[in-house]
Structure formats: C-alpha cells, structure tokens
Design an enzyme around this catalytic site. Structure first.
Site, mmCIF file in Angstrom:
data_model
loop_
_atom_site.group_PDB
_atom_site.id
_atom_site.type_symbol
_atom_site.label_atom_id
_atom_site.label_comp_id
_atom_site.label_asym_id
_atom_site.label_seq_id
_atom_site.Cartn_x
_atom_site.Cartn_y
_atom_site.Cartn_z
ATOM 1 N N SER A 1 -2.441 0.055 -3.663
ATOM 2 C CA SER A 1 -1.227 -0.630 -4.123
ATOM 3 C C SER A 1 -0.020 0.250 -4.418
ATOM 4 O O SER A 1 1.068 -0.274 -4.658
ATOM 5 C CB SER A 1 -1.544 -1.480 -5.343
ATOM 6 O OG SER A 1 -2.183 -2.654 -4.923
ATOM 7 N N SER B 1 -0.065 -4.081 -4.025
ATOM 8 C CA SER B 1 0.480 -4.996 -5.012
ATOM 9 C C SER B 1 1.741 -4.489 -5.703
ATOM 10 O O SER B 1 2.455 -5.282 -6.292
ATOM 11 C CB SER B 1 -0.580 -5.316 -6.059
ATOM 12 O OG SER B 1 -0.902 -4.155 -6.809
ATOM 13 N N LYS C 1 6.236 -1.519 -13.225
ATOM 14 C CA LYS C 1 5.445 -2.620 -12.673
ATOM 15 C C LYS C 1 5.045 -3.529 -13.834
ATOM 16 O O LYS C 1 4.684 -3.041 -14.907
ATOM 17 C CB LYS C 1 4.208 -2.048 -11.963
ATOM 18 C CG LYS C 1 3.333 -3.077 -11.265
ATOM 19 C CD LYS C 1 2.194 -2.415 -10.486
ATOM 20 C CE LYS C 1 1.344 -3.426 -9.731
ATOM 21 N NZ LYS C 1 0.267 -2.772 -8.953
HETATM 22 N N1 GLN Z 1 -4.748 -4.724 -1.413
HETATM 23 C C1 GLN Z 1 -5.829 -4.322 -2.240
HETATM 24 C C2 GLN Z 1 -6.395 -5.510 -2.964
HETATM 25 O O1 GLN Z 1 -5.927 -6.571 -2.730
HETATM 26 C C3 GLN Z 1 -5.410 -3.245 -3.199
HETATM 27 C C4 GLN Z 1 -4.726 -3.768 -4.404
HETATM 28 C C5 GLN Z 1 -4.454 -2.687 -5.436
HETATM 29 O O2 GLN Z 1 -4.510 -1.504 -5.158
HETATM 30 N N2 GLN Z 1 -4.165 -3.132 -6.647
HETATM 31 O O3 GLN Z 1 -7.279 -5.425 -3.746
#
Ligand code: GLN
Length: 492
Positions: free
Chosen positions: A178, A154, A79
């Site tokens: 995410s 994400s 990532k």
């Molecule tokens: N969808 C969640 C957010 O927007 C989780 C994102 C994440 O785990 N980095 O914060």
C-alpha cells in the site's frame, strides 16, 4: 511566492531557516491549493486548516527563537489510518466516520514533536484493504496524472496529494504494497520499512504481523527526511524493534551503485499479466543502474506462485480478528433501532463495513475456524516461512532485488476487477510484507498512456539507508522523479 510547492523538502527546510518565507505562508499556500485543486483530485477526507495555521505560527516562533529542527514548519498529510488527537480518524470506513481519537499515533506525535504542520487526513481503501482508493464511503480519489484513473491503494490519498502538490510529503502504510503500489501509480518514491522499524501504535490495525508505516514523497531524499522522523523504537508497540536508527539523510550517499549486486528474479519477469510497457521501463531502469556500475545477477525466487494465496489467507485471518472490536457497542457505527443484541451486532457491522472488508472478515473467519485452521492458516504460516527463506538465500548472493512494483500502471476508475483479478495485481509487493523486509518504489518512466511506471528494490532487513541511497543516486543521474502531472503545475 507562487511556486513554493515545487521545492524539495531540503529546499523548504533551508528556505524556512533562512526566512525566505514563513511556515504560515507555506501552509496558506498549500491550503489554497487544496481548496482549489482537491475538488478534482478528492484526496482529503479532512482538512485541518485552523489547526494547521496555529501549528505554523508556533513553528515560525520556534524558528525565530532558534528552537527549530530540520522539519519545523513543513506541512504534511497523514493517511487517515493514523490516530490524530481531536481530529476525526476514519480508516476510510463508515464504521469510524465520527471517531475522534483521544490520542495521537506515535508517528503523528513524532511529527508534531519535529514541528511538522498537519494539513489534514487523506483518503484510502477502507481499513487499508484494497489497491485503488475507490472508497465506498468517501468516494474515489483520482490519479493526478489522469483523473479517470485510480491513484492506487491503499495509501492512494497519500500518493495523490504529493503527486498533485497538495502536500510536500505524506505518511502511508504498507501491509501488502500500500505504499509502493500507489507510489508507482503516481510517479513517486515510497519506502516500506523493515517490520518493526516504525511504530504501529495508533495506526488502525489491518494485519498486525505485516502493517508498517512509511514515507511517501517525490524523491528518496525527501523520503529520508520523513524517515528520520518516523523511525525508532516505541515502548507502546511491542513489535517495534530496539535498534539504533540511521540518519537516513546523511547516509544518502553511503551506498555506491558501483559494484552493487542487483538480483533479477527470473520468475518475476515471466508473470502472466505483466504489462509490456511496465516491463520495458523497469528493464531500462536496470540498464541505467548497470551503466552506473551495478552488476545484474539473475536469481531464482521459487515461491513466487505462493505469494498471493499465502497473503490472502494470513491478512484476512488477522483482519477478522482485529476488526472484531468494531461491534457498535464500545465505539464505531451503531445501527438504528436494534431489536436485540444480535441484531445490533449484525446490522452495525453489515451497514458500517463495505463489501471488500466484509469479504475479508468472512475469508479470515473461515480460515481460522476449528476444522479448517490447520489446513489453511497453519499451512499458510509454514509457506510464509519458506518465502522468507527464499529471500534470505537470495541475499547471500545479491545486495538488493529488483522487481516491478505492480504488473500494470494505474487502473481506470470503475474498472471493477473481480476480487481475484485485483489480488493478482499485488503479486510483486506481498512477499516483502510476508517476510518483513524493506522495499522502495522509484519512478522510472511512463507507459504509452503517460501513466507512471515504478521500479521496486527490495533490501535485506534494516537496509533502509541502502535502499534510499541507491535510489538517491539513480535520481541524481535521471529526472523521472522531477516530472509533474499537469494538475500539479496549476497555480492556486
Ligand atoms: N492491496 C493489498 C490488499 O488489499 C495491500 C493493502 C495494504 O498494503 N494495506 O490487502
């Protein structure tokens, strides 16, 4: 060999050890697939072909010399939130689109030490804030199961590369879902470890009290191999915990599903917006686990309604603090021709950050400001403790807790949900991060549009081995994790 991308991590490791193929052949195979297929999936921000081939040659030499570890010569995608020395690390932001890190994140360094070959860096929501990987600067990554849908986020790039067989496994990070949600949207297995199990050093910070790296792959077994590399104490991360690391691979058969008490939170299955197909597939998977000997126990998690508001105060608060450093002075994007220092700050930050990141910085700054701090931030911290206690109480009576990973399957690209609609999609994942618990997603079937559905299992602290083991046994008895999207079946 044209089907190397169909092999599991264990099969790849054995094939390399037995010289059925070399790491160079394997790496070239993946690079070819990326060149052909990623034009459609758009998951890689950076492909590091030259470096990958050099690493592959070094791996082949190590294997020949008898210095190989289990994973020497296996390709991986990271990532783009993990710092990689000499390679661009963007965190999916224009703010960092020319940032070359002078050092490796611990996770990357450990991968290198284990002999992994880095294929490249993959797309994500900007600074890991989001659930779709529709990135305003690098474009939308596509869901390999249906290119008109998002892969989730994400860690959407990480999920897409594995689901399209553009990497055998990938690293992800999970601050509020995410790893689990994109794994769910793309039909993969993904593990969010206990907070403190995997080093955060060199992982660009979003919400530091919840950020945690973890593996994404097809199966629990594949994840276990990567977890063996990622986990462990790191003196460079003060929140990483000094606790012995399990051998996740050899523990894969240690927890029997027979007699396992699985808690089913009543509130979770009454959530408004829970898709009927998702509900049905998750219930079928629980039935299967019951057939395998698990005992399903209805439980109460009374704080369910507090998850979204609590997370969406604490995470932006931490983000607003973490992202202060991107001011266009020391590093990061700098606007053209600033007239004075204030203009430089203002324009660098409003041009360098996308809308969602700016929204969160504003929410977080507001929540932390004098006069509102007690009413919002402090209150949210107190509720956070209650959410944790709710789980600990539940674990007095059950071994693991089951839930969907997301209320729906993958959204359409451009669906343009309002921020609050988007945030509600995180209902099943956020509490785990607020409490610091480990949880895993496993694919359990498809909805009527042939999009994958995921089951989430939440464990008590440090129960990664147990979670991997339970999913491994489920995967021995079912074949959802072996299903491949049509695009993954394409040959390069
Ligand atoms: N969808 C969640 C957010 O927007 C989780 C994102 C994440 O785990 N980095 O914060």
């Amino acid at each position: 060999m044209s089907d190397l991308h169909r092999l599991s991590i264990r099969e790849l490791s054995e094939g390399l050890a037995q010289a059925k193929f070399s790491s160079r052949e394997l790496t070239e195979h993946y690079l070819k697939r990326i060149a052909k297929i990623d034009t459609q999936v758009q998951s890689y921000i950076t492909v590091t072909a030259e470096q990958a081939l050099a690493q592959a040659d070094a791996a082949d030499a190590a294997i020949k010399a008898g210095h190989a570890t289990t994973l020497t010569g296996l390709p991986i995608a990271h990532k783009d939130i993990f710092c990689t020395q000499g390679i661009k690390t963007t965190a999916g932001s224009k703010m960092l689109d020319n940032f070359i890190s002078p050092y490796d994140a611990t996770v990357v360094a450990k991968g290198k030490a284990a002999g992994l070959v880095t294929l490249g860096k993959v797309n994500m929501d900007e600074f890991a804030m989001g659930s779709t990987s529709e990135n305003p600067h690098f474009g939308s990554t596509k869901n390999p199961w249906n290119l008109e849908h998002v892969p989730g986020g994400s860690s959407g790039g990480s999920a897409a590369v594995v689901a399209a067989d553009l990497a055998p496994f990938a690293t992800g990070t999970d601050t509020g879902g995410s790893i689990r949600q994109p794994a769910s949207f793309c039909g993969l297995t993904g593990l969010k470890p206990t907070y403190g199990r995997v080093s955060r050093f060199g992982m660009i910070a979003y919400a530091s009290s919840m950020d945690q790296g973890g593996p994404m792959a097809r199966s629990a077994e594949d994840c276990a191999y990567l977890m063996n590399v990622m986990a462990g104490h790191d003196a460079k991360d003060s929140t990483s915990v000094q606790k012995e690391v399990d051998d996740y691979v050899s523990n894969l058969n240690d927890t029997s599903v027979k007699g396992l008490r699985i808690g089913i939170p009543k509130q979770y299955f009454n959530v408004q917006g829970l898709d009927a197909d998702v509900k049905a597939r998750v219930e079928e998977s629980l039935k299967k686990l019951e057939e395998m000997g698990a005992i399903l126990v209805e439980i109460n998690l009374n704080m369910t309604e507090a998850y979204v508001p609590t997370y969406y105060l604490i995470a932006p608060a931490e983000a607003s603090s973490n992202l202060q450093r991107f001011d266009g002075v020391r590093y990061g994007y700098r606007c053209e021709n600033p007239v004075d220092l204030m203009d430089l700050y203002k324009r660098s930050r409003s041009e360098g950050f996308g809308t969602e990141v700016q929204r969160r910085i504003l929410i977080g700054t507001y929540a932390l400001s004098a006069g509102y701090y007690d009413a919002y931030y402090v209150k949210a911290q107190k509720v956070r403790r209650l959410i944790q206690q709710d789980f600990l109480k539940a674990f007095e009576n059950v071994d693991v807790i089951a839930a969907p990973s997301a209320p729906t399957t993958a959204y359409k690209i451009g669906a343009n949900l309002s921020p609050t609609e988007m945030y509600l999609g995180d209902i099943y994942t956020l509490a785990v991060n607020l409490a610091g618990l480990p949880a895993i997603n496993a694919p359990v079937g498809f909805d009527k549009n042939n999009l994958p559905v995921g089951l989430q299992l939440i464990g008590n602290y440090w129960s990664e081995s147990q979670l991997l083991s339970v999913v491994h046994q489920y995967q021995q008895a079912t074949d959802w994790h072996t299903k491949r999207a049509a695009i993954a079946e394409e040959n390069a």
